[in-house]
Enzyme design. Sequence first.
Site, PDB file in Angstrom:
ATOM      1  N   ASP A  39       1.536  -0.037  45.508  1.00 47.44           N
ATOM      2  CA  ASP A  39       1.602  -1.037  44.170  1.00 47.44           C
ATOM      3  C   ASP A  39       1.903  -1.839  44.810  1.00 47.44           C
ATOM      4  O   ASP A  39       2.824  -2.326  43.906  1.00 47.44           O
ATOM      5  CB  ASP A  39       1.315  -0.234  42.830  1.00 47.44           C
ATOM      6  CG  ASP A  39       0.360   0.637  42.546  1.00 47.44           C
ATOM      7  OD1 ASP A  39      -1.032   0.696  43.009  1.00 47.44           O
ATOM      8  OD2 ASP A  39       0.962   1.886  41.637  1.00 47.44           O
ATOM      9  N   ASP A  64       0.493  11.098  36.906  1.00 53.94           N
ATOM     10  CA  ASP A  64       0.779   9.633  36.727  1.00 53.94           C
ATOM     11  C   ASP A  64       2.177   9.073  35.791  1.00 53.94           C
ATOM     12  O   ASP A  64       1.958   7.845  36.174  1.00 53.94           O
ATOM     13  CB  ASP A  64      -0.293   9.117  36.165  1.00 53.94           C
ATOM     14  CG  ASP A  64      -0.929   9.594  37.187  1.00 53.94           C
ATOM     15  OD1 ASP A  64      -1.498   9.354  38.067  1.00 53.94           O
ATOM     16  OD2 ASP A  64      -2.152   9.407  36.543  1.00 53.94           O
TER      17      ASP A  64
END
Length: 600
Positions: free
Chosen positions: A314, A538
Amino acid sequence: MNLWRRLSGRSRALALTGAGVLVAGGLVTIPVTAAQAATQCSVDYSTSDWPGGFTATVTIKNLGDPLTSWTLGFTFPNTTQQVQQGWSAIWSQSGRNVTAKNESYNGSLSSGASTTIGFNGAWSGSNPKPTQFTLNGTVCNGGTPPTSTPPTSASPTTRPTTSPSTSPTTSPTVSPTTSPGQRVENPYAGVKGYVNPEWKAKADGEPGGNRVSNNPTAVWLDRIAAINGTPNSSSNGAMGVRDHLDEALRQGAGYIQFVIYDLPGRDCSALASNGELGPNDLPRYKAEYIDPIAAIQGDAKYRNLRIINIIEIDSLPNLVTNTSGNAGGTAMCDTVKANGAYVNGVGYALAKLGAIGSVYNYVDAAHHGWIGWDTNLGPTIQTIKQAATASGSTVKNVRGFIVNTANYSALQEPYVKITDNVNGQTVRQSKWIDWNQYVDELTFAQAFRQQAVSAGFDSNVGMLIDTSRNGWGGTARPKNAGPTTSVDAYVDGGRIDRRVHAGNWCNQAGAGLGERPRANPTTGIHAYVWVKPPGESDGSSKEIPNNEGKGFDRMCDPTYTGNARNGNSMSGALPNAPISGAWFSAQFQELMRNAYPPLS
């Protein structure tokens, strides 16, 4: 905290104490001058050798007055001995003379304090240890300071070196080369993977968890403290990098996977996974994070273990899609793009870790629901190439790429193809696909690989797909194509990915375990992997105060109605989730229920 651990091997203590020193087993008495009284030292030099190469660990102990900076000097006995890659100091070599100058973070040494540095080296003929060392010009072992000798001609693997009398400003001045042994094309092939005992214990603690707990998962290094282990953390465990590597050897594993994940201004478009380093902390990232990891992974005892590093998930795609001018662009993404933190950080990590012969680097390449449009895919590959050639790196340091890391995109959509048409309309017009060029991760990964090779990456690069949570089985899994009344009905009725929106990424309801880890599943794919350990959250469903640098992102809130990046859709997140990386029992149980292929 001392992040270094000493290598095994015969050590030689060379100490100046009072008016005598120990040299080669005998006490040699020498006069102590006023200058020497201010700087007194002992040096412990040990090596782990193999044919043609070695790893040296050097521990410097200050026995004199406190120091604010230091420079170590020594002379190799043979002209064939060469420093090739160093850490925790700025290394240079001229002829047989070697100089190591402190880094910014380890220059201060109080009386009685020690610091450990090291390097990988090469030799031919023999590899005798240096017999004398100096610290700030003072001899530690009673000999005379090394005399300057004309530099030897640089070998094909080295750049011109710095004179010992010159203070180096960059590290290292010697080009890295690989350790002994030939890298294999696919590090996953033909060997078993490392099972993280910390994750296994959590999985085994769940009813039915022993059905999957022996699968290899990656070890996440999401902060500096994780290098040595964080026993009081709700996410990382007590085992550090060296502990995991030692356990991998004990298990007889052929490969081990680490996630390198602590860039300055990390994950600039999200909050649940942002990190400890600010956007201008690139020097800390290099010195306190990458260098210590490289020092441990470069230990010769691990040279026969395939060490796989997943590089900074990411990160680089954010520079393409989440900066100014894009829907939902953020100021943090603008900052790390402008100051080069991501590009130079990834380049440094690739160069430093790629210099270790047993290391295989795979760069994160997002997923099809993020960069599957041509306007995103091409620029992302170019940005990755920019990083792969920054900070002294080359594309040779990239073994491959990984897609769908910690995400939920389906491996294959059996009932929806991007070429399908419904009543004369392409399915790309559907709300779900939204003109994307891909509908699943396998077709995307194979296309990404082809375009990366065309952009200049090696023709034998391979792809990894994280299948830890993209199974999408269970009772909601479609068994055939959707109705042909409209493109939306056809796509929504037939797609196995049951998320509300392909941009949803946090603790997705209805997800299941995907394909189990295995090598060479199909063309161009090195392996299906479980990089995100199933059961690890997450991000939290609501703000939870913590001292681990974990923020709260509304995309993890099941009541959130969305933003521009997910089409203002509901988040689809499970409720009652803990902070990112912490164990989420309810999610683990759902992943097992919805596994595809199903669990027996």
